[in-house]
Design a protein around this motif. Sequence first.
Motif, mmCIF file in Angstrom:
data_model
loop_
_atom_site.group_PDB
_atom_site.id
_atom_site.type_symbol
_atom_site.label_atom_id
_atom_site.label_comp_id
_atom_site.label_asym_id
_atom_site.label_seq_id
_atom_site.Cartn_x
_atom_site.Cartn_y
_atom_site.Cartn_z
ATOM 1 N N ALA A 454 -24.634 -30.265 -36.520
ATOM 2 C CA ALA A 454 -23.694 -31.119 -35.769
ATOM 3 C C ALA A 454 -24.020 -32.591 -36.014
ATOM 4 O O ALA A 454 -25.191 -32.987 -35.963
ATOM 5 N N GLU A 455 -22.987 -33.371 -36.259
ATOM 6 C CA GLU A 455 -23.175 -34.797 -36.527
ATOM 7 C C GLU A 455 -22.608 -35.689 -35.433
ATOM 8 O O GLU A 455 -22.902 -36.882 -35.386
ATOM 9 N N THR A 456 -21.772 -35.107 -34.552
ATOM 10 C CA THR A 456 -21.188 -35.892 -33.467
ATOM 11 C C THR A 456 -21.272 -35.111 -32.154
ATOM 12 O O THR A 456 -21.331 -33.882 -32.149
ATOM 13 N N LEU A 457 -21.250 -35.848 -31.047
ATOM 14 C CA LEU A 457 -21.230 -35.265 -29.712
ATOM 15 C C LEU A 457 -20.040 -35.835 -28.950
ATOM 16 O O LEU A 457 -19.814 -37.053 -28.947
ATOM 17 N N LEU A 458 -19.264 -34.942 -28.337
ATOM 18 C CA LEU A 458 -18.180 -35.349 -27.459
ATOM 19 C C LEU A 458 -18.453 -34.761 -26.076
ATOM 20 O O LEU A 458 -18.798 -33.589 -25.964
ATOM 21 N N VAL A 459 -18.289 -35.569 -25.036
ATOM 22 C CA VAL A 459 -18.454 -35.095 -23.667
ATOM 23 C C VAL A 459 -17.076 -35.031 -23.031
ATOM 24 O O VAL A 459 -16.398 -36.048 -22.884
ATOM 25 N N ALA A 460 -16.646 -33.812 -22.678
ATOM 26 C CA ALA A 460 -15.324 -33.614 -22.084
ATOM 27 C C ALA A 460 -15.379 -33.900 -20.586
ATOM 28 O O ALA A 460 -16.423 -33.758 -19.954
ATOM 29 N N PRO A 461 -14.248 -34.294 -20.005
ATOM 30 C CA PRO A 461 -14.196 -34.428 -18.541
ATOM 31 C C PRO A 461 -14.522 -33.098 -17.876
ATOM 32 O O PRO A 461 -14.301 -32.030 -18.431
ATOM 33 N N THR A 462 -15.061 -33.164 -16.675
ATOM 34 C CA THR A 462 -15.399 -31.948 -15.953
ATOM 35 C C THR A 462 -14.132 -31.175 -15.611
ATOM 36 O O THR A 462 -13.048 -31.757 -15.523
ATOM 37 N N PRO A 463 -14.237 -29.862 -15.373
ATOM 38 C CA PRO A 463 -13.053 -29.064 -15.042
ATOM 39 C C PRO A 463 -12.678 -29.120 -13.569
ATOM 40 O O PRO A 463 -11.755 -28.444 -13.147
ATOM 41 N N PHE A 464 -13.405 -29.932 -12.764
ATOM 42 C CA PHE A 464 -13.181 -29.926 -11.328
ATOM 43 C C PHE A 464 -12.199 -31.014 -10.915
ATOM 44 O O PHE A 464 -12.071 -32.045 -11.571
ATOM 45 N N PRO A 465 -11.508 -30.816 -9.774
ATOM 46 C CA PRO A 465 -10.617 -31.857 -9.257
ATOM 47 C C PRO A 465 -11.387 -33.125 -8.932
ATOM 48 O O PRO A 465 -12.584 -33.098 -8.649
ATOM 49 N N ALA A 466 -10.681 -34.255 -8.959
ATOM 50 C CA ALA A 466 -11.297 -35.526 -8.598
ATOM 51 C C ALA A 466 -11.764 -35.484 -7.152
ATOM 52 O O ALA A 466 -11.155 -34.850 -6.306
ATOM 53 N N HIS A 467 -12.899 -36.152 -6.873
ATOM 54 C CA HIS A 467 -13.420 -36.174 -5.512
ATOM 55 C C HIS A 467 -13.105 -37.511 -4.853
ATOM 56 O O HIS A 467 -12.862 -38.510 -5.527
ATOM 57 N N PRO A 468 -13.120 -37.556 -3.512
ATOM 58 C CA PRO A 468 -12.851 -38.821 -2.835
ATOM 59 C C PRO A 468 -13.996 -39.802 -3.031
ATOM 60 O O PRO A 468 -15.133 -39.419 -3.293
ATOM 61 N N ILE A 469 -13.721 -41.095 -2.893
ATOM 62 C CA ILE A 469 -14.768 -42.106 -2.902
ATOM 63 C C ILE A 469 -14.606 -42.982 -1.675
ATOM 64 O O ILE A 469 -13.532 -43.059 -1.079
ATOM 65 N N LEU A 470 -15.679 -43.635 -1.276
ATOM 66 C CA LEU A 470 -15.654 -44.497 -0.116
ATOM 67 C C LEU A 470 -15.114 -45.859 -0.509
ATOM 68 O O LEU A 470 -15.618 -46.506 -1.429
ATOM 69 N N THR A 471 -14.078 -46.301 0.176
ATOM 70 C CA THR A 471 -13.500 -47.621 -0.054
ATOM 71 C C THR A 471 -13.667 -48.455 1.207
ATOM 72 O O THR A 471 -14.134 -47.975 2.244
ATOM 73 N N THR A 472 -13.291 -49.716 1.146
ATOM 74 C CA THR A 472 -13.409 -50.579 2.320
ATOM 75 C C THR A 472 -12.524 -50.087 3.454
ATOM 76 O O THR A 472 -12.759 -50.393 4.621
ATOM 77 N N ALA A 473 -11.511 -49.292 3.132
ATOM 78 C CA ALA A 473 -10.616 -48.766 4.158
ATOM 79 C C ALA A 473 -11.011 -47.369 4.613
ATOM 80 O O ALA A 473 -10.324 -46.753 5.412
ATOM 81 N N GLY A 474 -12.129 -46.846 4.107
ATOM 82 C CA GLY A 474 -12.551 -45.489 4.470
ATOM 83 C C GLY A 474 -12.498 -44.590 3.249
ATOM 84 O O GLY A 474 -12.599 -45.046 2.110
ATOM 85 N N TRP A 475 -12.328 -43.290 3.489
ATOM 86 C CA TRP A 475 -12.286 -42.334 2.394
ATOM 87 C C TRP A 475 -10.921 -42.349 1.735
ATOM 88 O O TRP A 475 -9.899 -42.243 2.389
ATOM 89 N N GLY A 476 -10.907 -42.481 0.410
ATOM 90 C CA GLY A 476 -9.658 -42.463 -0.346
ATOM 91 C C GLY A 476 -9.782 -41.579 -1.559
ATOM 92 O O GLY A 476 -10.876 -41.360 -2.074
ATOM 93 N N ARG A 477 -8.667 -41.062 -2.032
ATOM 94 C CA ARG A 477 -8.684 -40.173 -3.192
ATOM 95 C C ARG A 477 -8.776 -40.991 -4.466
ATOM 96 O O ARG A 477 -7.975 -41.890 -4.719
#
Length: 554
Positions: A454-477
């Motif tokens: 192998a000469e190259t590596l590719l990292v694929a996005p995970t198969p899971f749904p996006a998770h919420p993150i904390l914003t200044t307004a609280g939890w947001g998607r």
Amino acid sequence: MSSGPRGLAVGVLPAAAHGNLKRLLAALEEAFPVRFEPREEGGLRELDAVLMLGPEAESEAANTGLPTLRLLTPEPSQPGEAVSQRFASAAPLDRRLHGAELPDPRIAAALGAAEHSPERATVLAYCGDTPTWTRRGSLDTALLVPAELGPGEALRERLCGSRSAALLPLVHFLRQLTAAEGWQPPAPRATVLFDDPNLHWPSYGFVDLAALGSHARAHGYHAALAMVPLDAWYAHPKALRAMRDAGGALSLVAHGNDHYGGELGRPREPGDALALTAQAMRRLRAFERRTGTAVDPVMVPPHEQCTAEIVAGLRRCGFEAITMTQPFPWLGDGAGSWLASPPGSGPLAGWRPADSAEGLPVLLRHPLVGRSLPELTLRAFLDQPLILYGHQGDLEDGLEVLAAAVADVDRLVPARWCSLGEIAAAGFETRRVPSGLQVRLLSRRARVEIPADAETLLVAPTPFPAHPILTTAGWGRNRMGSCGGEELLVDGRPHRFDEPLPVTPGATVEVALRSPDAVDIDTVPAPRRRALAVPRRLLSEGRDRLGPLLSRAP
């Protein structure tokens, strides 16, 4: 056989059967690189395989040479007589199923539809003396047509220790069909986990650290000890020596914070959850600095209780996994099935080698005492790590219970026995692409060995749904894709998902995810003190330590 942009084409005969199983087939399309197409007799062109459903589905497919699975009769809607399906040790069958007995009370009522004398066929499974699954050339014939999935039902509920006869031949067929197309799973992994022990003394109840380490080395297994961070203030020198002398056969992980009841199941405010999880991590890191003994950043929630806010806090504070008996911890009480999943998470809860809750890998565990061999067989078949957990009292009669458990696992699969940290870090899937290797993370960190060609590596996005993150307004998607806005690091440097990276054949590359809302744990305020936390923990520890003395009392 050629794969289109949506996977291998599997024709479903008769065409009407496709419409009757829309949810089930859609779930299987999510699990495997296939697409199911309704077809009628005479319309088998441009297919890679055929699925024939029902006794009337006799067709020329059996004579075309295409891989074909024929399922004979509908799965009964209600369980009946308690019987089991017994598997042969035949070469076409996945080795992990050889000799297995999987109970399913839905088989008995359908046995009259089985082919009792399959001509020139290899029998893969029986119920009593009746063949329930055979192979002849490219044609597999099995007894049951799986029932349609119910709304919100997880696919894993059809492949569990008490129900598997209908779905297993179909899953086995699809796995063999897509072996060259699909993602390759992590190598088999296993560990034994004990909740509660600490290093205040060379033993904890019936857990003698030196004896456990020696026994683990002699029998080739690994034992992880889930230590309460509150207990990390002190470690006895002989306990530390026993950990070192174990030669890597013993390790530590986190067990709550104060072990104040089901403490991780209460915080609902992100700030409260973050304060608790940051304190747990600070305590463990201070322990590591004082003792030189590492603690894997894996959390074992006390009493199987954990809120979504706590899971997110664990991720933000640097924990790399959580281990539970259910994939979505906060749905364990009053949610019906242990496989109940949040809206939008799909039907694959409990299906992959690891799940993901709020961006944190969830590793499923199973009781050491009273373990279900059928359930462990199916976990091994699904390439899931085999994590057997118990408590110090489970060793009251000695360490033979561990030797027996290790023998059960080793008969199923040649697993690598290792720490929970290693299990979490091995949670990635691979597949070969032109000139390189593609990796899909089911973990937050992984060490990837690059193949020699192998000469190259590719990292694929995970198969899971996006998770919420904390914003200044609280939890947001977070809407930044299937990686939830995570930053990809390759050997510590930022990199884009699915962008080829030149690598050295034979090298080892570290791939990691960095959360967009990660925190410096030293800047997070401590949680509110509980006046009874220390007394409660001392009483609990004292009870455990008195166990051996009380057991010897007349």
